[in-house]
Design an enzyme around this catalytic site. Sequence first.
Site, mmCIF file in Angstrom:
data_model
loop_
_atom_site.group_PDB
_atom_site.id
_atom_site.type_symbol
_atom_site.label_atom_id
_atom_site.label_comp_id
_atom_site.label_asym_id
_atom_site.label_seq_id
_atom_site.Cartn_x
_atom_site.Cartn_y
_atom_site.Cartn_z
ATOM 1 N N ASN A 10 2.185 23.057 51.912
ATOM 2 C CA ASN A 10 2.561 22.358 50.534
ATOM 3 C C ASN A 10 3.702 23.484 50.087
ATOM 4 O OD1 ASN A 10 2.796 21.712 48.059
ATOM 5 N ND2 ASN A 10 0.818 22.543 47.507
ATOM 6 N N TRP A 11 4.983 22.984 50.288
ATOM 7 C CA TRP A 11 6.164 23.740 49.788
ATOM 8 C C TRP A 11 6.376 23.939 48.294
ATOM 9 C CZ3 TRP A 11 10.929 22.515 53.598
ATOM 10 C CH2 TRP A 11 10.592 22.786 54.767
ATOM 11 N N LYS A 12 5.581 23.316 47.520
ATOM 12 C CA LYS A 12 5.677 22.933 46.262
ATOM 13 C C LYS A 12 7.028 22.908 45.807
ATOM 14 C CE LYS A 12 1.408 25.826 46.073
ATOM 15 N NZ LYS A 12 0.433 26.441 45.077
ATOM 16 N N HIS A 96 -3.651 17.613 43.523
ATOM 17 C CA HIS A 96 -3.526 19.211 43.497
ATOM 18 C C HIS A 96 -3.858 19.854 42.290
ATOM 19 C CE1 HIS A 96 -1.841 23.279 44.147
ATOM 20 N NE2 HIS A 96 -2.132 22.965 45.432
ATOM 21 N N GLU A 168 -9.998 23.316 47.699
ATOM 22 C CA GLU A 168 -9.249 24.515 47.472
ATOM 23 C C GLU A 168 -9.721 25.045 46.142
ATOM 24 O OE1 GLU A 168 -4.722 24.049 49.009
ATOM 25 O OE2 GLU A 168 -4.978 22.813 46.993
ATOM 26 N N GLY A 174 -2.866 30.967 45.486
ATOM 27 C CA GLY A 174 -1.523 31.619 44.975
ATOM 28 C C GLY A 174 -1.872 33.111 44.524
ATOM 29 N N SER A 214 -4.771 30.663 49.543
ATOM 30 C CA SER A 214 -4.225 32.117 50.163
ATOM 31 C C SER A 214 -4.709 31.906 51.702
ATOM 32 C CB SER A 214 -4.804 33.117 49.448
ATOM 33 O OG SER A 214 -4.449 33.217 47.965
ATOM 34 N N GLY A 235 -0.016 27.083 50.967
ATOM 35 C CA GLY A 235 1.061 27.181 50.001
ATOM 36 C C GLY A 235 2.006 28.212 50.325
ATOM 37 N N GLY A 236 1.837 29.543 50.034
ATOM 38 C CA GLY A 236 2.759 30.485 50.337
ATOM 39 C C GLY A 236 3.260 30.822 51.553
HETATM 40 C C1 PEP Z 1 -1.854 25.438 47.704
HETATM 41 O O1 PEP Z 1 -1.313 25.443 46.559
HETATM 42 O O2 PEP Z 1 -2.042 24.097 48.203
HETATM 43 C C2 PEP Z 1 -2.221 26.620 48.308
HETATM 44 C C3 PEP Z 1 -3.150 26.582 49.050
HETATM 45 O O3 PEP Z 1 -1.472 27.543 47.876
HETATM 46 P P1 PEP Z 1 -1.691 29.236 48.373
HETATM 47 O O4 PEP Z 1 -1.710 29.127 49.990
HETATM 48 O O5 PEP Z 1 -0.556 29.819 48.263
HETATM 49 O O6 PEP Z 1 -2.908 29.887 47.924
#
Ligand code: PEP
Length: 254
Positions: A10-12, A96, A168, A174, A214, A235-236
């Site tokens: 998920n590049w956001k 999300h 999640e 994040g 994360s 995400g990140g």
């Molecule tokens: C997300 O936003 O779907 C996510 C899992 O972010 P991160 O991996 O950065 O916690």
Amino acid sequence: MSRKYLIAGNWKMNKTATEAVDLIEEVKSLVGNQSSVQVCVCPSFTSLAKASELVEESQLLLGAQDMNAESSGAFTGEISAEMLRDLYVSFVILGHSERRQFFGETNHSVNKKILAAVENNLKPIYCIGETLEERETEKTLDVVGSQVREGLESFPSQSIENLVLAYEPVWAIGTGKTATDEMAQEVHAYIRKVLTDIFGESSASKIRILYGGSMKPENAAGLLAQEDVDGGLIGGASLTARAFSGIVEAALNA
Ligand code: PEP
């Protein structure tokens, strides 16, 4: 029941279309030729057209980060399921926690999107998870149970193999804080129990439940080793090809 791992990035709201080309090319060269683990990238809408050309002739799949529940009409700024299908998008992230928090989405409004997605042969990645306060007051399972029941109301059982859930925990997104392997498994097993209540055991055993929050190459192996963890929503760590492909490698070795 063996469920194929799915690792989705998920590049956001990151990466221009030009930057997306570079990242997809890198991911493609690292993990785009194998099909043992499904790998999906979810860039911004503005990158989808270019991305769909790039993933062609590789095993990479394409996902979007949201869509509107309506099929067309006066909804300025919105994107429909049909528009996504036209770009060979396979998956769409729905519900999300950032959309719930910043854009007022609810289980009910996300339910409409989920039904519209499967009607159009898109595979929804339905995101659920508790806040820190909810975890600390021991409401996690209640919250997650309601999200599953309300978000999946009237879900057509013939589309069950297209359904993906992502657990999640909001406090882990994040923040660098990850649920322990045991915490993740406890909630994933509970989600599968609720899915069994709704759809029956055989159908529930086919639904993939991803962990998100994360996840990175260093903690992926432990999480993916859990019985009911069927992949990751990243995400990140999906913003660099090396970290993202490190998680895919962990799934390949799990
Ligand atoms: C997300 O936003 O779907 C996510 C899992 O972010 P991160 O991996 O950065 O916690």
